[in-house]
Scaffold this motif. Structure first.
Motif, PDB file in Angstrom:
ATOM      1  N   ASP A 148      53.644  31.450  71.706  1.00  0.00           N
ATOM      2  CA  ASP A 148      52.789  30.739  72.660  1.00  0.00           C
ATOM      3  C   ASP A 148      51.301  30.878  72.338  1.00  0.00           C
ATOM      4  OD1 ASP A 148      52.510  33.404  73.277  1.00  0.00           O
ATOM      5  OD2 ASP A 148      52.899  33.175  75.430  1.00  0.00           O
ATOM      6  N   ALA A 149      50.973  31.339  71.129  1.00  0.00           N
ATOM      7  CA  ALA A 149      49.569  31.442  70.717  1.00  0.00           C
ATOM      8  C   ALA A 149      48.934  30.055  70.737  1.00  0.00           C
ATOM      9  CB  ALA A 149      49.465  32.051  69.322  1.00  0.00           C
ATOM     10  N   ARG A 150      47.681  30.002  71.169  1.00  0.00           N
ATOM     11  CA  ARG A 150      46.993  28.724  71.290  1.00  0.00           C
ATOM     12  C   ARG A 150      45.854  28.629  70.275  1.00  0.00           C
ATOM     13  NH1 ARG A 150      47.886  25.562  75.762  1.00  0.00           N
ATOM     14  NH2 ARG A 150      49.523  26.363  77.146  1.00  0.00           N
ATOM     15  N   PHE A 151      45.644  27.398  69.801  1.00  0.00           N
ATOM     16  CA  PHE A 151      44.615  27.138  68.798  1.00  0.00           C
ATOM     17  C   PHE A 151      43.744  25.974  69.267  1.00  0.00           C
ATOM     18  CE2 PHE A 151      48.234  29.079  66.804  1.00  0.00           C
ATOM     19  CZ  PHE A 151      47.662  30.076  66.033  1.00  0.00           C
ATOM     20  N   TYR A 152      42.504  25.943  68.748  1.00  0.00           N
ATOM     21  CA  TYR A 152      41.538  24.967  69.230  1.00  0.00           C
ATOM     22  C   TYR A 152      41.524  23.720  68.350  1.00  0.00           C
ATOM     23  CZ  TYR A 152      37.341  22.955  71.203  1.00  0.00           C
ATOM     24  OH  TYR A 152      36.453  22.109  71.826  1.00  0.00           O
ATOM     25  N   PHE A 153      41.782  22.579  68.978  1.00  0.00           N
ATOM     26  CA  PHE A 153      41.808  21.291  68.288  1.00  0.00           C
ATOM     27  C   PHE A 153      40.649  20.418  68.777  1.00  0.00           C
ATOM     28  CE2 PHE A 153      46.195  22.702  68.140  1.00  0.00           C
ATOM     29  CZ  PHE A 153      46.718  22.193  66.960  1.00  0.00           C
ATOM     30  N   VAL A 154      40.118  19.587  67.888  1.00  0.00           N
ATOM     31  CA  VAL A 154      39.213  18.519  68.282  1.00  0.00           C
ATOM     32  C   VAL A 154      39.333  17.413  67.239  1.00  0.00           C
ATOM     33  CG1 VAL A 154      37.224  19.753  67.266  1.00  0.00           C
ATOM     34  CG2 VAL A 154      36.855  17.828  68.858  1.00  0.00           C
ATOM     35  N   HIS A 155      40.119  16.371  67.572  1.00  0.00           N
ATOM     36  CA  HIS A 155      40.389  15.294  66.620  1.00  0.00           C
ATOM     37  C   HIS A 155      41.058  14.132  67.333  1.00  0.00           C
ATOM     38  CE1 HIS A 155      44.872  16.180  66.051  1.00  0.00           C
ATOM     39  NE2 HIS A 155      44.453  17.124  66.863  1.00  0.00           N
ATOM     40  N   SER A 156      40.932  12.957  66.731  1.00  0.00           N
ATOM     41  CA  SER A 156      41.629  11.771  67.216  1.00  0.00           C
ATOM     42  C   SER A 156      42.611  11.225  66.198  1.00  0.00           C
ATOM     43  CB  SER A 156      40.616  10.661  67.568  1.00  0.00           C
ATOM     44  OG  SER A 156      39.774  11.055  68.626  1.00  0.00           O
ATOM     45  N   TYR A 157      42.594  11.807  64.986  1.00  0.00           N
ATOM     46  CA  TYR A 157      43.431  11.352  63.887  1.00  0.00           C
ATOM     47  C   TYR A 157      44.206  12.528  63.309  1.00  0.00           C
ATOM     48  CZ  TYR A 157      40.523   7.178  64.132  1.00  0.00           C
ATOM     49  OH  TYR A 157      39.883   6.046  64.565  1.00  0.00           O
ATOM     50  N   ALA A 158      45.356  12.236  62.739  1.00  0.00           N
ATOM     51  CA  ALA A 158      46.172  13.288  62.133  1.00  0.00           C
ATOM     52  C   ALA A 158      47.277  12.636  61.305  1.00  0.00           C
ATOM     53  CB  ALA A 158      46.793  14.184  63.206  1.00  0.00           C
ATOM     54  N   ALA A 159      47.917  13.436  60.485  1.00  0.00           N
ATOM     55  CA  ALA A 159      49.149  13.004  59.830  1.00  0.00           C
ATOM     56  C   ALA A 159      50.275  13.124  60.851  1.00  0.00           C
ATOM     57  CB  ALA A 159      49.432  13.873  58.613  1.00  0.00           C
ATOM     58  N   ARG A 160      50.993  12.039  61.080  1.00  0.00           N
ATOM     59  CA  ARG A 160      52.022  12.026  62.119  1.00  0.00           C
ATOM     60  C   ARG A 160      53.433  12.074  61.550  1.00  0.00           C
ATOM     61  NH1 ARG A 160      51.980   7.610  65.050  1.00  0.00           N
ATOM     62  NH2 ARG A 160      50.490   6.351  63.890  1.00  0.00           N
ATOM     63  N   SER A 161      53.518  12.211  60.230  1.00  0.00           N
ATOM     64  CA  SER A 161      54.822  12.392  59.597  1.00  0.00           C
ATOM     65  C   SER A 161      54.625  13.217  58.335  1.00  0.00           C
ATOM     66  CB  SER A 161      55.461  11.044  59.244  1.00  0.00           C
ATOM     67  OG  SER A 161      54.672  10.333  58.302  1.00  0.00           O
ATOM     68  N   TRP A 162      55.729  13.745  57.816  1.00  0.00           N
ATOM     69  CA  TRP A 162      55.707  14.535  56.592  1.00  0.00           C
ATOM     70  C   TRP A 162      56.823  14.050  55.683  1.00  0.00           C
ATOM     71  CZ3 TRP A 162      52.418  17.651  54.239  1.00  0.00           C
ATOM     72  CH2 TRP A 162      52.875  18.378  53.134  1.00  0.00           C
ATOM     73  N   THR A 163      56.476  13.608  54.470  1.00  0.00           N
ATOM     74  CA  THR A 163      57.469  12.972  53.600  1.00  0.00           C
ATOM     75  C   THR A 163      57.651  13.668  52.262  1.00  0.00           C
ATOM     76  OG1 THR A 163      55.790  11.467  52.681  1.00  0.00           O
ATOM     77  CG2 THR A 163      57.011  10.716  54.629  1.00  0.00           C
ATOM     78  N   LEU A 164      56.876  14.701  51.975  1.00  0.00           N
ATOM     79  CA  LEU A 164      56.975  15.355  50.668  1.00  0.00           C
ATOM     80  C   LEU A 164      58.292  16.110  50.555  1.00  0.00           C
ATOM     81  CD1 LEU A 164      55.612  16.113  47.963  1.00  0.00           C
ATOM     82  CD2 LEU A 164      54.682  18.128  49.121  1.00  0.00           C
ATOM     83  N   GLU A 165      59.077  15.771  49.561  1.00  0.00           N
ATOM     84  CA  GLU A 165      60.337  16.454  49.306  1.00  0.00           C
ATOM     85  C   GLU A 165      60.138  17.523  48.234  1.00  0.00           C
ATOM     86  OE1 GLU A 165      63.118  16.094  50.898  1.00  0.00           O
ATOM     87  OE2 GLU A 165      62.388  14.457  52.162  1.00  0.00           O
ATOM     88  N   PRO A 166      60.698  18.720  48.428  1.00  0.00           N
ATOM     89  CA  PRO A 166      60.535  19.783  47.433  1.00  0.00           C
ATOM     90  C   PRO A 166      61.249  19.447  46.131  1.00  0.00           C
ATOM     91  CG  PRO A 166      62.142  20.430  49.080  1.00  0.00           C
ATOM     92  CD  PRO A 166      61.530  19.143  49.565  1.00  0.00           C
ATOM     93  N   THR A 167      60.643  19.871  45.049  1.00  0.00           N
ATOM     94  CA  THR A 167      61.244  19.692  43.732  1.00  0.00           C
ATOM     95  C   THR A 167      61.712  21.044  43.224  1.00  0.00           C
ATOM     96  OG1 THR A 167      59.742  17.866  43.262  1.00  0.00           O
ATOM     97  CG2 THR A 167      60.867  18.868  41.380  1.00  0.00           C
ATOM     98  N   PRO A 168      63.015  21.240  43.019  1.00  0.00           N
ATOM     99  CA  PRO A 168      63.496  22.532  42.519  1.00  0.00           C
ATOM    100  C   PRO A 168      62.788  22.898  41.212  1.00  0.00           C
ATOM    101  CG  PRO A 168      65.320  21.133  43.183  1.00  0.00           C
ATOM    102  CD  PRO A 168      64.097  20.272  43.210  1.00  0.00           C
ATOM    103  N   PRO A 169      62.460  24.175  40.999  1.00  0.00           N
ATOM    104  CA  PRO A 169      62.851  25.335  41.804  1.00  0.00           C
ATOM    105  C   PRO A 169      61.847  25.705  42.896  1.00  0.00           C
ATOM    106  CG  PRO A 169      61.773  26.083  39.826  1.00  0.00           C
ATOM    107  CD  PRO A 169      61.752  24.572  39.766  1.00  0.00           C
ATOM    108  N   PHE A 170      60.917  24.812  43.223  1.00  0.00           N
ATOM    109  CA  PHE A 170      59.885  25.137  44.199  1.00  0.00           C
ATOM    110  C   PHE A 170      60.460  25.159  45.608  1.00  0.00           C
ATOM    111  CE2 PHE A 170      57.662  23.046  40.652  1.00  0.00           C
ATOM    112  CZ  PHE A 170      56.830  24.094  40.278  1.00  0.00           C
ATOM    113  N   LEU A 171      59.918  26.060  46.426  1.00  0.00           N
ATOM    114  CA  LEU A 171      60.361  26.178  47.811  1.00  0.00           C
ATOM    115  C   LEU A 171      59.825  25.008  48.627  1.00  0.00           C
ATOM    116  CD1 LEU A 171      59.718  29.995  48.368  1.00  0.00           C
ATOM    117  CD2 LEU A 171      61.917  28.864  47.979  1.00  0.00           C
ATOM    118  N   PRO A 172      60.548  24.599  49.657  1.00  0.00           N
ATOM    119  CA  PRO A 172      60.057  23.514  50.500  1.00  0.00           C
ATOM    120  C   PRO A 172      58.798  23.928  51.255  1.00  0.00           C
ATOM    121  CG  PRO A 172      61.999  24.528  51.470  1.00  0.00           C
ATOM    122  CD  PRO A 172      61.861  25.110  50.096  1.00  0.00           C
TER     123      PRO A 172
END
Length: 219
Positions: A148-172
């Motif tokens: 429940d830790a809280r962090f301070y935001f101030v923005h109107s824009y953001a990335a709203r999805s994540w599409t990068l797929e991991p390439t083995p042997p790299f961790l996701p």
């Protein structure tokens, strides 16, 4: 907070100065967390430091123009090519994506990650104030922090999805989410490239702990 100096290691960090605001508050927060900090646009210093922090406030396009003016996009790319840690903050996170769309205009980003930064879908904008996040269980950035830790935001824009797929042997990548209206990406841990949409330097004890977690990875 004693910082890393008490553990026999003091991280050398450069805060990249490319004309964006909020540099000094980031500098002070990192110093309190135990780092030696230089605010500069010098390429050699930025490449040699244990860690590089890319802050950012304002518009995506303006921040990208400032970054390119000091070849900051190339500095980020060169550090990551060598596995050297980089931390983006707020718009400094947004510019790591392929593109940003503001007021109907599209701007190219650093393209370290696929995807678009665009306007949040929420009744009230900007998203300003304290909010919780949903971090993955294996997150190193949020290690030791309460759910429940809280962090301070101030923005109107953001990335709203994540599409990068991991390439083995790299961790996701470890992707942290928050909600304002709908979900958006609040933080990412992807190899040596980490970033937060919120401002850890303005987030009190939780932000200080998070910065210490990042500094610990610079050993």
């Amino acid at each position: 907070m004693d910082g890393l100096g008490s553990l026999g290691f003091v991280a050398d960090v450069v805060v990249l100065d490319y004309g964006s605001g909020n540099l000094r508050s980031v500098e002070r927060a990192l110093q309190r967390a135990g780092a030696t900090v230089e605010v500069t646009s010098d390429r050699d210093a930025a490449l040699a430091a244990d860690g590089l922090v890319v802050p950012g406030v304002g518009a995506f396009a303006a921040c990208m123009a400032g970054l390119r003016a000091v070849r900051g996009d190339k500095i980020i790319d060169d550090r990551l090519a060598g596995g050297r840690p980089v931390l983006g903050i707020c718009v400094g996170m947004q510019v790591l994506f392929e593109r940003g769309v503001e007021h109907g205009e599209e701007s190219a980003g650093c393209a370290q990650w696929p995807g678009t930064v665009d306007r949040l879908e929420a009744d009230v904008l900007p998203h300003m104030g304290w909010n919780t996040v949903r971090a993955p269980a294996r997150s190193r950035l949020f290690a030791g922090l309460d759910a429940d830790a809280r962090f301070y935001f101030v923005h109107s824009y953001a990335a709203r999805s994540w599409t990068l797929e991991p390439t083995p042997p790299f961790l996701p990548p470890q992707v942290t989410w928050a909600v304002h209206g709908k979900e958006f990406v609040a933080a990412v841990e992807n190899g040596p490239l980490w970033a937060t949409q919120f401002h850890p330097e303005k987030s009190g004890d939780a932000g200080a702990a998070l910065l210490s977690n990042w500094l610990e990875t610079l050993r």
